[in-house]
Design an enzyme around this catalytic site. Sequence first.
Site, PDB file in Angstrom:
ATOM      1  CB  CYS A 207      13.600  51.093   1.475  1.00  0.00           C
ATOM      2  SG  CYS A 207      14.043  49.621   0.644  1.00  0.00           S
TER       3      CYS A 207
ATOM      4  CD  GLU B  34      -2.139  -1.370   3.008  1.00  0.00           C
ATOM      5  OE1 GLU B  34      -1.894  -0.184   3.634  1.00  0.00           O
ATOM      6  OE2 GLU B  34      -2.857  -2.415   3.059  1.00  0.00           O
TER       7      GLU B  34
ATOM      8  CB  CYS C 226      16.586  48.230   4.408  1.00  0.00           C
ATOM      9  SG  CYS C 226      16.532  49.844   3.759  1.00  0.00           S
TER      10      CYS C 226
ATOM     11  CB  CYS D 175      16.802  52.327  -0.752  1.00  0.00           C
ATOM     12  SG  CYS D 175      17.174  51.900   0.912  1.00  0.00           S
TER      13      CYS D 175
HETATM   14  S1  IVH Z   1      -0.671   0.667   9.060  1.00  0.00           S
HETATM   15  C1  IVH Z   1      -1.131  -1.456  12.977  1.00  0.00           C
HETATM   16  N1  IVH Z   1      -0.970   1.689   6.425  1.00  0.00           N
HETATM   17  O1  IVH Z   1       2.667   5.341   8.981  1.00  0.00           O
HETATM   18  C2  IVH Z   1      -1.043  -0.575  11.598  1.00  0.00           C
HETATM   19  N2  IVH Z   1       0.141   2.894   8.326  1.00  0.00           N
HETATM   20  O2  IVH Z   1       5.231   4.910  10.491  1.00  0.00           O
HETATM   21  C3  IVH Z   1      -0.282   0.452  11.681  1.00  0.00           C
HETATM   22  N3  IVH Z   1       0.912   5.030   7.497  1.00  0.00           N
HETATM   23  O3  IVH Z   1       1.467   5.608  12.267  1.00  0.00           O
HETATM   24  C4  IVH Z   1      -0.395   1.581  10.516  1.00  0.00           C
HETATM   25  N4  IVH Z   1       0.240   5.088   5.354  1.00  0.00           N
HETATM   26  O4  IVH Z   1       0.315   6.860  10.489  1.00  0.00           O
HETATM   27  C5  IVH Z   1      -0.429   1.781   7.948  1.00  0.00           C
HETATM   28  N5  IVH Z   1      -1.066   2.400   4.267  1.00  0.00           N
HETATM   29  C6  IVH Z   1      -0.552   2.517   5.311  1.00  0.00           C
HETATM   30  C7  IVH Z   1      -0.227   3.791   6.181  1.00  0.00           C
HETATM   31  C8  IVH Z   1       0.505   4.003   7.279  1.00  0.00           C
HETATM   32  C9  IVH Z   1       0.905   5.630   6.545  1.00  0.00           C
HETATM   33  C10 IVH Z   1       1.363   5.846   8.736  1.00  0.00           C
HETATM   34  C11 IVH Z   1       0.681   5.548   9.910  1.00  0.00           C
HETATM   35  C12 IVH Z   1       1.534   4.973  10.917  1.00  0.00           C
HETATM   36  C13 IVH Z   1       3.003   5.355  10.357  1.00  0.00           C
HETATM   37  C14 IVH Z   1       3.948   4.469  10.724  1.00  0.00           C
END
Ligand code: IVH
Length: 692
Positions: free
Chosen positions: A431, A113, A425, A410
């Site tokens: 100015c 993701e 300045c 200036c």
């Molecule tokens: S999963 C237990 N999925 O990254 C589940 N986190 O460094 C934990 N974050 O605190 C989170 N995109 O704020 C998850 N696709 C994603 C994410 C994600 C951004 C952030 C989230 C977390 C931080 C960890």
Amino acid sequence: MTKEEARQRIAALSEELERHNYNYYILAKPTISDYEFDMKLEELARLEHEFPEFLSPSSPTQRVGGGITKEFKSVKHRYPMLSLSNSYSKEDIEDFINRLKKSIDEDVEFCCELKFDGLSISLQYENGVLARAVTRGDGTQGDDVTTNVKTIRTVPLKLQGDYPPFFEMRGEIVMPYESFDKLNEQRVEAGDDLFANPRNAAAGTLKLQDSKEVARRRLDNYCYYMMMDGLEDHYQTHYESLQAAKKWGFNVSNYMAICKSVEEIFDFINYWDEARHQLPFAIDGIVLKVNSYKQQQALGFTAKSPKWAIAYKFKAEEVETELQSVDFQVGRHGTITPVANLAPVLLAGTTVKRATLNNEDFIRQFDLHYGDTVTVVKGGEIIPKIIGINFDKRQAGALPVEFVKTCPACGAELIQHEGEAAWYCPNAQGCPPQVKGRIEHFISRKAMNIESLGEGKIEFLYDAGLIKNAADLYDLTYDKLFGLSNDKVSFKEKTAQNIIDALEKSKTVPFERVLFALGIRNVGEVVAKTIVAEYHDIDAIMKASVEELSAINTVGEVIAMSVKAFFENPVNLNIVERLKAAGLQFAKAEEPTSDKPQVLAGKTFVVSGVFAHYSRDGIKAAIEAHGGKNSSSISGKTDYVLAGDNMGPEKRKKAEALGVPIISETDFEQMIGSSNQETKRKEDPKQQLSLF
Ligand code: IVH
């Protein structure tokens, strides 16, 4: 319309609007026009205003904001909010997979993701209704930011379909680049500090007390993890649960892939390392999650993070380029800012030609020379800055960058204030960029909002000798303007008349914005408002001592001294006198007369906390309607502190220290007798009406 008819219509409209909201924001497939949507929303707001008993906290009208959160309540998380362990290379990912394989001897699938670069949020749903939104905080407890989160269009307030009765959705609140750029543009205009990146801007926005402003700033939310007792009995995989959540109304990214090997994972990573520059929001990496819930359970957690997930962080993009020259820019307060002109170079999707060099210390620290090869990064992927120099590439005989000694505009000799790195300045009145900068600030949107004048026209009128300060604007006449032109601007009939009309209209701009427009150093929009809340007119502000001004909550000595210095300068006094004579507002508008008994006459109140029967504006209005005065800070002059739930502990301490009586909402109601029925409403009706 009967009560029952109203109830049915409100329910039907709410359901329909939430569905259109989903079609528009989640599916990006609207089925009605914006106009039709607005008409329905207006109808709903009108009905809710007429029949407040049917106003639901999850009504689509709540998205426009209006609720004020004085202090965010700290709430314990039901499931701790953990973070992810990070990885930076293919080897790190291989190690992660090998570790997993030691505990699981079957095939493992990964859900890959986007790693959204914002702040994590826990959304709790009870019977399909958003019950609470809580920030991560320390992972164990966070702040209840429900009122603000409700304004985010991609957070469903009411779910559809066969959702479970109680569950929590984890996601990330982000500020899309478009909202971020707009916000920073407005902040430049208003003279406020800029947000360095969308993450900081999103965090700052979520903690605003005024949810209407949160609504205006257009945050977004992406959901990436569901939490519920017995979740694995309903869904086998993480991916499956997110697809179900999408059907209930959640915004789940389409950019997910199920990968089975390091190669597939790296195809996904490499693709997004490039393609992220085309996304409308920031991501800072990719997250890999073991897809099967059964396997997730077998792997478990460490104290800080799940063992079944890992984040891969993209390298901060940086690029080398040549420093060609340095400009020294003069701000409206006379501050000299060095700006590097760079050989144009592509960085994180945009061409970078300039970077800020901050001040003289920054140039010294890098021992910067003309022609140097410098490394440029985008601060939080947005504002370019120089982070290093490649000394191997320095050309023989290169000249060091010297900070100017005299003003580039200036010629005045620059000065430095004790303890500050900046050079100034001192020629404030002679100015040109300072003079023009002050007039541009005066006409800007959050100040006098004289739209028909802009930077180009101000420059022209200044060059033509027609304006040297804000007061000169009000000496302009149609005859003076009409017919003026150069190769950039031309004052034809309509332009000239528009300017004269806009100047006339600006005479009704309220005092607090006039005070902001004067351009007093350190007096931004909020400070101006705070000062005006304490003082009735400009004369009272001018007479106030530094001690008195600094006693105002949030003002402090530095601001107080700026105010004092401004009004001690005869040039400024003359401008203020001329603006007064021109008819600008230099006093608070008269309070509307009230037919209520003036039982609170001469009494000053400080309101704090949340009330059962009034909105905050409502209770303040009731005080004024009965002859009392409101103040934002507790001082010896305060007669009563009117305390609701969750009154700030600092306020309580101060009131007790000064011996100011703290009264409750019930005490207050007794004070004003039974004459309060009209002003007494749980929701301020204005909050609903302002939809129109
Ligand atoms: S999963 C237990 N999925 O990254 C589940 N986190 O460094 C934990 N974050 O605190 C989170 N995109 O704020 C998850 N696709 C994603 C994410 C994600 C951004 C952030 C989230 C977390 C931080 C960890």
